[in-house]
Design a protein around this motif. Sequence first.
Motif, PDB file in Angstrom:
ATOM      1  N   GLY A 348      34.364 -22.180 -34.351  1.00 30.23           N
ATOM      2  CA  GLY A 348      33.920 -21.036 -33.568  1.00 30.23           C
ATOM      3  C   GLY A 348      33.558 -19.835 -34.403  1.00 30.23           C
ATOM      4  N   GLU A 444      33.821 -16.338 -25.945  1.00 35.65           N
ATOM      5  CA  GLU A 444      34.750 -15.941 -26.998  1.00 35.65           C
ATOM      6  C   GLU A 444      36.211 -15.982 -26.546  1.00 35.65           C
ATOM      7  N   ASN A 445      36.464 -15.668 -25.284  1.00 42.15           N
ATOM      8  CA  ASN A 445      37.842 -15.535 -24.821  1.00 42.15           C
ATOM      9  C   ASN A 445      38.402 -16.782 -24.136  1.00 42.15           C
ATOM     10  N   ASP A 446      37.554 -17.542 -23.468  1.00 42.18           N
ATOM     11  CA  ASP A 446      38.053 -18.630 -22.625  1.00 42.18           C
ATOM     12  C   ASP A 446      37.760 -20.029 -23.145  1.00 42.18           C
ATOM     13  N   ASN A 448      37.846 -22.674 -26.193  1.00 45.88           N
ATOM     14  CA  ASN A 448      38.457 -22.947 -27.489  1.00 45.88           C
ATOM     15  C   ASN A 448      37.532 -23.855 -28.299  1.00 45.88           C
ATOM     16  N   VAL A 450      37.491 -24.288 -31.382  1.00 46.19           N
ATOM     17  CA  VAL A 450      38.197 -24.983 -32.464  1.00 46.19           C
ATOM     18  C   VAL A 450      38.487 -26.424 -32.052  1.00 46.19           C
ATOM     19  N   ASP A 451      38.902 -26.603 -30.802  1.00 43.50           N
ATOM     20  CA  ASP A 451      39.231 -27.948 -30.324  1.00 43.50           C
ATOM     21  C   ASP A 451      38.006 -28.715 -29.838  1.00 43.50           C
ATOM     22  N   GLU A 462      37.784 -26.033 -40.995  1.00 45.42           N
ATOM     23  CA  GLU A 462      38.820 -25.227 -40.366  1.00 45.42           C
ATOM     24  C   GLU A 462      40.187 -25.741 -40.808  1.00 45.42           C
ATOM     25  N   GLU A 464      42.905 -26.122 -39.289  1.00 46.19           N
ATOM     26  CA  GLU A 464      43.571 -27.047 -38.384  1.00 46.19           C
ATOM     27  C   GLU A 464      42.890 -28.409 -38.337  1.00 46.19           C
ATOM     28  N   ARG A 482      39.617 -15.928 -38.237  1.00 48.49           N
ATOM     29  CA  ARG A 482      40.084 -17.305 -38.358  1.00 48.49           C
ATOM     30  C   ARG A 482      40.278 -17.657 -39.820  1.00 48.49           C
TER      31      ARG A 482
END
Length: 602
Positions: A348, A444-446, A448, A450-451, A462, A464, A482
Amino acid sequence: MLNKVLVANRAEIAVRVMRTCRELGIGSVAVHSEPDAGSLHVREADEAVLLPGVTAVETYLAIDRIIAAARDTGADAIHPGYGFLAENAGFARAVVEAGLTFIGPPPDAIEIMGEKTAARRVAGKADVPQVPGSSGAVESADDVEVFGKEHGYPLAIKASYGGGGRGMRVVQGPEEVADAFAAARREAEAAFGRGDVYLERYIQNARHVEVQVFADRHGNVVWLGDRDCSVQRRHQKLVEEAPAPGLSAGLRAAMGEASVRLARAVDYVGAGTVEFLVEADSERFYFLEMNTRIQVEHPVTELTLGIDLVAEQLRVAAGEPLSFAGSGPAPRGHAIEVRVNAEDVAGGAFRPSPGPVRTLSVPQRTGVRFDAGYQVGDEVLPYYDSLIGKLIIWAPSRDHAIDRALQTIGQVIIEGVPTTLPAAAVVLDHADFRAVRIGTRWLENDINLVDLLPPVSPAVSEVEAEDDGYEDDRQEVWVAGRRYLIPLPALVGAEPQPDSDVSVADGNRRARTTSGGKRDAVRRKAVGSGTVTSPMQGTVVKVNIVPGQKVSEGEVILVLEAMKMENPVRAAIDGTIASVLAQQGQSVPAGTALAEITPADA
């Protein structure tokens, strides 16, 4: 009709204007910087003029040079595109004073609507609803704090002479004011040549809806429908669509009529866009700004109305009346535009990622249009915007358009640079997007990312992400809040070796060395070592540290500007600054060592 048009821009929008000129039998002239000498917009033009230099200030913002190029080539008009000088009243005046036609609104209209506080005053007189804001530009961080105490947080600091999210910072509380004020002014100065900023109360959970207006010199002013541009990151739009879904007919008409009143109030001529914030689950809307130019997302309006807006700009500039009558024509079907930017979306982060375009393949099918600024063999340069092109999808219904867009994205292949297409696919495939449960902070807020996004990056993974067995060759760095692991400088950008495996996923190339691969770099433990390296190619615009200074993990120690976006670089560990290896104004490749931090426990 006009005879020859100089396009004072580059990349996608310049190509778009030139192709329309060719259809109408109008000659075209390109201007270009030295790095852009072989670019697509230069190849597309009938003539081309070199503007010596590299940076935008030296070239695409050099008013005298551009007007001289128009005179030397015999052009009788100048089209500014979007960005650069498109909303510069001084440029428009200079064009008119040179005896040329400016393909855009009158300079006075640009000046009033471009100075955001003046635009707010005009909007008030035209009875256009607006959010609370400062009465003029603010001079200091103290002024921001005073506004925050009166109107509450969050608030937005915005560039007075700009738009498109440049020079904008959202402030959640008084502790963020000083840094946000300085960053907004610095970015506004870099993007628009003016560092003036003003304030507005920031409305959360709002949708960003804009209305297309058009006016001619014969007294006709109309609105041509609306677009939703709520899917944004860093206040930059990622996905746009027309018509804006889920609005009542009454709300559409109210915003359209308000837009016409605003345009009439400044004697507007040509294409313009009035942007509003629409409160979720309500009929309330608030004036945001007016863009006195053609918009990046204008193709979705073109596809739903069957109108060539650039051709209409050229006709109106030549003195012809509008080719259509009346406001609010009924749209046909639904259109979605996906911006394809050279950015790495892993985790992200949306890291600007310039480089050569080695492969570019877009499926040819019904309802698919690709407005490109690059072809295979071209290079996305670090000096300018990261937009490669725009993927525009049309279908009879919104659901059909979403499905067609997802299928098309899955078949687009772009190699050489990572793109924002994987993030766009996540957006379009999300239940919230289909249900129109979106707002300007939704992505941006809701979501994810990254996943939801695989860590497909040629230089960065990343922290993770799945362990690839090479921690010893990576360093830790913070970007945009991040944490990332990046290869040692000697490896960044290296081509895969023969014993490497390469795969293409979602149009992005991923290279990973197999367990038996050989590396030329010296292997050493780097994660958490305190070496801070540049995660991208860019320019150092701010250095917050000096040798001997104590820093904490996550603290912003430098700021990089890449492709017109600022990117904070943070300390990955607690410690003391041992050395500062970068200077303000320095251009650095990805992987360049910027600073050394001695760990606190050393």
